[in-house]
Motif scaffolding. Sequence first.
Motif, PDB file in Angstrom:
ATOM      1  N   VAL A  21      -3.336  -2.082  11.775  1.00  0.00           N
ATOM      2  CA  VAL A  21      -2.378  -3.135  11.452  1.00  0.00           C
ATOM      3  C   VAL A  21      -1.064  -2.506  11.004  1.00  0.00           C
ATOM      4  O   VAL A  21      -1.056  -1.562  10.217  1.00  0.00           O
ATOM      5  CB  VAL A  21      -2.902  -4.040  10.316  1.00  0.00           C
ATOM      6  CG1 VAL A  21      -1.916  -5.166  10.035  1.00  0.00           C
ATOM      7  CG2 VAL A  21      -4.271  -4.579  10.635  1.00  0.00           C
ATOM      8  N   ARG A  22       0.000  -3.025  11.508  1.00  0.00           N
ATOM      9  CA  ARG A  22       1.329  -2.689  11.006  1.00  0.00           C
ATOM     10  C   ARG A  22       1.752  -3.840  10.109  1.00  0.00           C
ATOM     11  O   ARG A  22       2.165  -4.879  10.574  1.00  0.00           O
ATOM     12  CB  ARG A  22       2.318  -2.497  12.157  1.00  0.00           C
ATOM     13  CG  ARG A  22       1.939  -1.389  13.109  1.00  0.00           C
ATOM     14  CD  ARG A  22       2.837  -1.342  14.327  1.00  0.00           C
ATOM     15  NE  ARG A  22       4.235  -1.182  13.960  1.00  0.00           N
ATOM     16  CZ  ARG A  22       5.164  -2.113  14.137  1.00  0.00           C
ATOM     17  NH1 ARG A  22       4.853  -3.290  14.669  1.00  0.00           N
ATOM     18  NH2 ARG A  22       6.417  -1.897  13.778  1.00  0.00           N
ATOM     19  N   THR A  23       1.606  -3.651   8.805  1.00  0.00           N
ATOM     20  CA  THR A  23       1.895  -4.743   7.889  1.00  0.00           C
ATOM     21  C   THR A  23       3.407  -4.929   7.746  1.00  0.00           C
ATOM     22  O   THR A  23       4.203  -4.103   8.180  1.00  0.00           O
ATOM     23  CB  THR A  23       1.256  -4.492   6.510  1.00  0.00           C
ATOM     24  OG1 THR A  23       1.739  -3.255   5.984  1.00  0.00           O
ATOM     25  CG2 THR A  23      -0.250  -4.455   6.624  1.00  0.00           C
ATOM     26  N   ALA A  24       3.781  -6.036   7.126  1.00  0.00           N
ATOM     27  CA  ALA A  24       5.189  -6.398   7.010  1.00  0.00           C
ATOM     28  C   ALA A  24       5.969  -5.315   6.271  1.00  0.00           C
ATOM     29  O   ALA A  24       5.554  -4.842   5.211  1.00  0.00           O
ATOM     30  CB  ALA A  24       5.314  -7.728   6.286  1.00  0.00           C
ATOM     31  N   HIS A  25       7.088  -4.922   6.840  1.00  0.00           N
ATOM     32  CA  HIS A  25       7.965  -3.936   6.219  1.00  0.00           C
ATOM     33  C   HIS A  25       9.398  -4.239   6.635  1.00  0.00           C
ATOM     34  O   HIS A  25       9.684  -4.500   7.799  1.00  0.00           O
ATOM     35  CB  HIS A  25       7.580  -2.514   6.626  1.00  0.00           C
ATOM     36  CG  HIS A  25       7.498  -2.292   8.098  1.00  0.00           C
ATOM     37  ND1 HIS A  25       6.472  -2.795   8.873  1.00  0.00           N
ATOM     38  CD2 HIS A  25       8.320  -1.615   8.959  1.00  0.00           C
ATOM     39  CE1 HIS A  25       6.648  -2.438  10.128  1.00  0.00           C
ATOM     40  NE2 HIS A  25       7.772  -1.747  10.216  1.00  0.00           N
ATOM     41  N   ALA A  26      10.285  -4.210   5.671  1.00  0.00           N
ATOM     42  CA  ALA A  26      11.684  -4.530   5.946  1.00  0.00           C
ATOM     43  C   ALA A  26      12.300  -3.471   6.851  1.00  0.00           C
ATOM     44  O   ALA A  26      12.025  -2.279   6.723  1.00  0.00           O
ATOM     45  CB  ALA A  26      12.461  -4.623   4.643  1.00  0.00           C
ATOM     46  N   THR A  27      13.138  -3.921   7.772  1.00  0.00           N
ATOM     47  CA  THR A  27      13.889  -3.017   8.642  1.00  0.00           C
ATOM     48  C   THR A  27      15.396  -3.230   8.532  1.00  0.00           C
ATOM     49  O   THR A  27      16.172  -2.308   8.753  1.00  0.00           O
ATOM     50  CB  THR A  27      13.496  -3.219  10.120  1.00  0.00           C
ATOM     51  OG1 THR A  27      13.883  -4.549  10.523  1.00  0.00           O
ATOM     52  CG2 THR A  27      11.996  -3.030  10.333  1.00  0.00           C
ATOM     53  N   SER A  28      15.787  -4.447   8.232  1.00  0.00           N
ATOM     54  CA  SER A  28      17.198  -4.850   8.225  1.00  0.00           C
ATOM     55  C   SER A  28      17.855  -4.692   9.594  1.00  0.00           C
ATOM     56  O   SER A  28      19.079  -4.570   9.700  1.00  0.00           O
ATOM     57  CB  SER A  28      17.998  -4.073   7.162  1.00  0.00           C
ATOM     58  OG  SER A  28      17.535  -4.376   5.870  1.00  0.00           O
ATOM     59  N   ALA A 304     -12.629  -1.510   3.387  1.00  0.00           N
ATOM     60  CA  ALA A 304     -11.629  -2.168   4.228  1.00  0.00           C
ATOM     61  C   ALA A 304     -12.220  -2.525   5.575  1.00  0.00           C
ATOM     62  O   ALA A 304     -13.214  -1.948   6.023  1.00  0.00           O
ATOM     63  CB  ALA A 304     -10.430  -1.249   4.423  1.00  0.00           C
ATOM     64  N   ASP A 305     -11.562  -3.490   6.214  1.00  0.00           N
ATOM     65  CA  ASP A 305     -11.925  -3.895   7.570  1.00  0.00           C
ATOM     66  C   ASP A 305     -10.821  -3.552   8.560  1.00  0.00           C
ATOM     67  O   ASP A 305     -11.071  -3.434   9.754  1.00  0.00           O
ATOM     68  CB  ASP A 305     -12.196  -5.400   7.601  1.00  0.00           C
ATOM     69  CG  ASP A 305     -13.284  -5.789   6.612  1.00  0.00           C
ATOM     70  OD1 ASP A 305     -14.453  -5.473   6.867  1.00  0.00           O
ATOM     71  OD2 ASP A 305     -12.934  -6.394   5.574  1.00  0.00           O
ATOM     72  N   LEU A 306      -9.598  -3.429   8.062  1.00  0.00           N
ATOM     73  CA  LEU A 306      -8.458  -3.024   8.878  1.00  0.00           C
ATOM     74  C   LEU A 306      -7.604  -2.070   8.056  1.00  0.00           C
ATOM     75  O   LEU A 306      -7.565  -2.172   6.821  1.00  0.00           O
ATOM     76  CB  LEU A 306      -7.611  -4.221   9.319  1.00  0.00           C
ATOM     77  CG  LEU A 306      -8.316  -5.289  10.155  1.00  0.00           C
ATOM     78  CD1 LEU A 306      -8.658  -6.494   9.277  1.00  0.00           C
ATOM     79  CD2 LEU A 306      -7.447  -5.739  11.327  1.00  0.00           C
ATOM     80  N   ILE A 307      -6.927  -1.162   8.747  1.00  0.00           N
ATOM     81  CA  ILE A 307      -6.135  -0.129   8.073  1.00  0.00           C
ATOM     82  C   ILE A 307      -4.665  -0.281   8.448  1.00  0.00           C
ATOM     83  O   ILE A 307      -4.306  -0.400   9.622  1.00  0.00           O
ATOM     84  CB  ILE A 307      -6.617   1.286   8.455  1.00  0.00           C
ATOM     85  CG1 ILE A 307      -8.116   1.436   8.184  1.00  0.00           C
ATOM     86  CG2 ILE A 307      -5.815   2.343   7.696  1.00  0.00           C
ATOM     87  CD1 ILE A 307      -8.528   1.241   6.751  1.00  0.00           C
ATOM     88  N   ASN A 308      -3.837  -0.235   7.434  1.00  0.00           N
ATOM     89  CA  ASN A 308      -2.394  -0.350   7.610  1.00  0.00           C
ATOM     90  C   ASN A 308      -1.795   1.015   7.949  1.00  0.00           C
ATOM     91  O   ASN A 308      -1.926   1.956   7.169  1.00  0.00           O
ATOM     92  CB  ASN A 308      -1.786  -0.899   6.316  1.00  0.00           C
ATOM     93  CG  ASN A 308      -0.271  -0.868   6.323  1.00  0.00           C
ATOM     94  OD1 ASN A 308       0.349  -0.932   7.363  1.00  0.00           O
ATOM     95  ND2 ASN A 308       0.324  -0.754   5.148  1.00  0.00           N
TER      96      ASN A 308
END
Length: 654
Positions: A21-28, A304-308
């Motif tokens: 998973v690519r969790t939410a992260h700001a990019t602007s 865990a079930d998914l890894i960021n």
Amino acid sequence: MYERVLSPIRIGAVEIPNRIVRTAHATSFSREYINDDLIAYHLERAKGGAGLSIIEGASVHHSSTFALSVRDDGAIAPMRRLVEAIAPTGMKLFQQLWHGGYTDPSASGGLPWAASALPGRYAVAPPVPMTTDQIGELVEAYAKAAVRVEEAGMQGAEILAGNGYLFSQFFSPVLNRRTDIYGGGFENRIRFLLEALRAVRAATSPGFALGMRIGDSSDQRILSARETNAIALRAQAEGLIDFVNITHGDYYFHVDRYAGMDQPVGYQLPFSEDIGKDVTVPRIIVGRYATLDDAEQALKTGAADLINIVRGMIADPMLVVKSREGRGHEVRPCIGCNQGCIGGVFSGRMGCAVNPAVGREASLSDDTIVKTNNSRRVLVVGGGVAGMEAARVALLQGHRVTLVEAMADLGGLLNYARRMPKLHAIGDIAIWLENEIYRLGADVRLSTYMDAADVLAEHPDVVIVATGSQPAEAHEFVQTASPAAQVRIAPDARVLTSLDLITDREKAYGDTAIVVDDVGHYEAIGCCEMLIERGVKVTYVTRHLMFAPAMEATGRTQSALQRFHKAGDFRIVTQAELVSVGKGRAEIKPLFGARTETIDADTVVIVGYRQSQNELWLALRSRVAQLHVVGDALSARDIQPAIREGHLAARSIT
């Protein structure tokens, strides 16, 4: 090989093709609505094999804004463009719904809304305590935002309820000072979140996945892992969530959220285990995971079930595909410096120290490199990261590349920097670049010094000068804030540059030392740590307003200071200059004052701007058809501009 990582999993009614998973992260990259840059950024990682991406937090209400917004229907069409671009790859898309509380201003630049009038860690004024009507308005805003997300075609949404943002402020018995039904006891403090989750559930279809990102505070008195676990279990028991994205840390020690290379892989696991206890919906965890091997091991723990993996796929979008195909050695490593990603966002736009294509995938990704029909003879002089990146890109273009390096090893100054405490991972990018240029067929000549005549004798079509930089000698040190001042250095004084300190075999530093930091980057932090680890009392002296200001946005100053104050006797003196150095002592004074202070200093380490080694470039001007100078040879800085300039120089070969 990756049995767990590559297996599918269901989140509610949505099947995720693998556990990355690519969790939410700001990019602007985008302002208000999703744009082409953000679509290209996520598409590249979708092609690279990520199973799920949660798009960066989008504001649900005008009372708190950052970058993206789902406050109105104008967001739907841009989101749909992203969905349509990603759909052929199989990667699933969720949208994070966000309100910062006291962390961010309103859309009009006014005061933000929050649980109470208590200001946030970096606030300049107290926020507006929300009325019950305003809480109801926000509950409705979350529901409307989720409807827009579903209408755009995304498969789910995540409510940000951790990391010190709005819901965290309501959860905390310290930050929530309300006396109404939203304050006081545990049930009251979680009431707002439950109302928002219920509203989103009621407004969206049964197949729409809903979850939350939730975590404890860096200070357990503010919000504990035990209470955070109780919140997750309560939402789960009511059937309000299909997944939990577990995090740790807030703005009171924000580097806990995205630790740098000083922390090990899986550093958040103890908190994840506590927060995720008895949680049966899929759990996502984070913790500097950057390879599929790391992810596989984390899944084996059962926590865990998914890894960021966010930073790892910023550095190399193709991480999953390369690893799945047995090409893990080709994955460009994340070095955990936080300079381009975290630091970039706080400076205005996300980038990456090791991957210059980030945010510019449409024009700079490796996929856009085209093989030439007119191969050139390219000579790269200098085997640091700038030179090796230039060689790598030129090789991908099909040019004939010779790289010469005066030292016996490739890597340049990173070979020294990696020897500093907590900085070993910085060398990983040099190792990767070296492996890549050999794999791609470069003619590498080590222990080979070249002057202008030597270069011309090779008859190159293109010359890229990447000869780097060296620290100035101590007696040549010019203080940036006081260039006219002459530092008096006694003949018997022990004065070192950072390079001297790293290579000094005697290690006879005495009991006290001063580190004079004129630059404000990590170099001085590393020098301080080398001395502190050897039991030396250190005074850090700088012209700057604060400790290592160039690193503050990365969070790594926080973790360094925590280590320094815990380990030894450490003092910071800001807005000061060095006056003189004698045996066992040194004099300093304020930049804007005259009174000097004498400090015990058996050793003085000077961290000044390095001097570019650009003599070869100067000698070759007008003598080579295509001549480029890159990295420290142009101006002594750090690895991010060095790699970018090496990349762009090779791209410009005609």
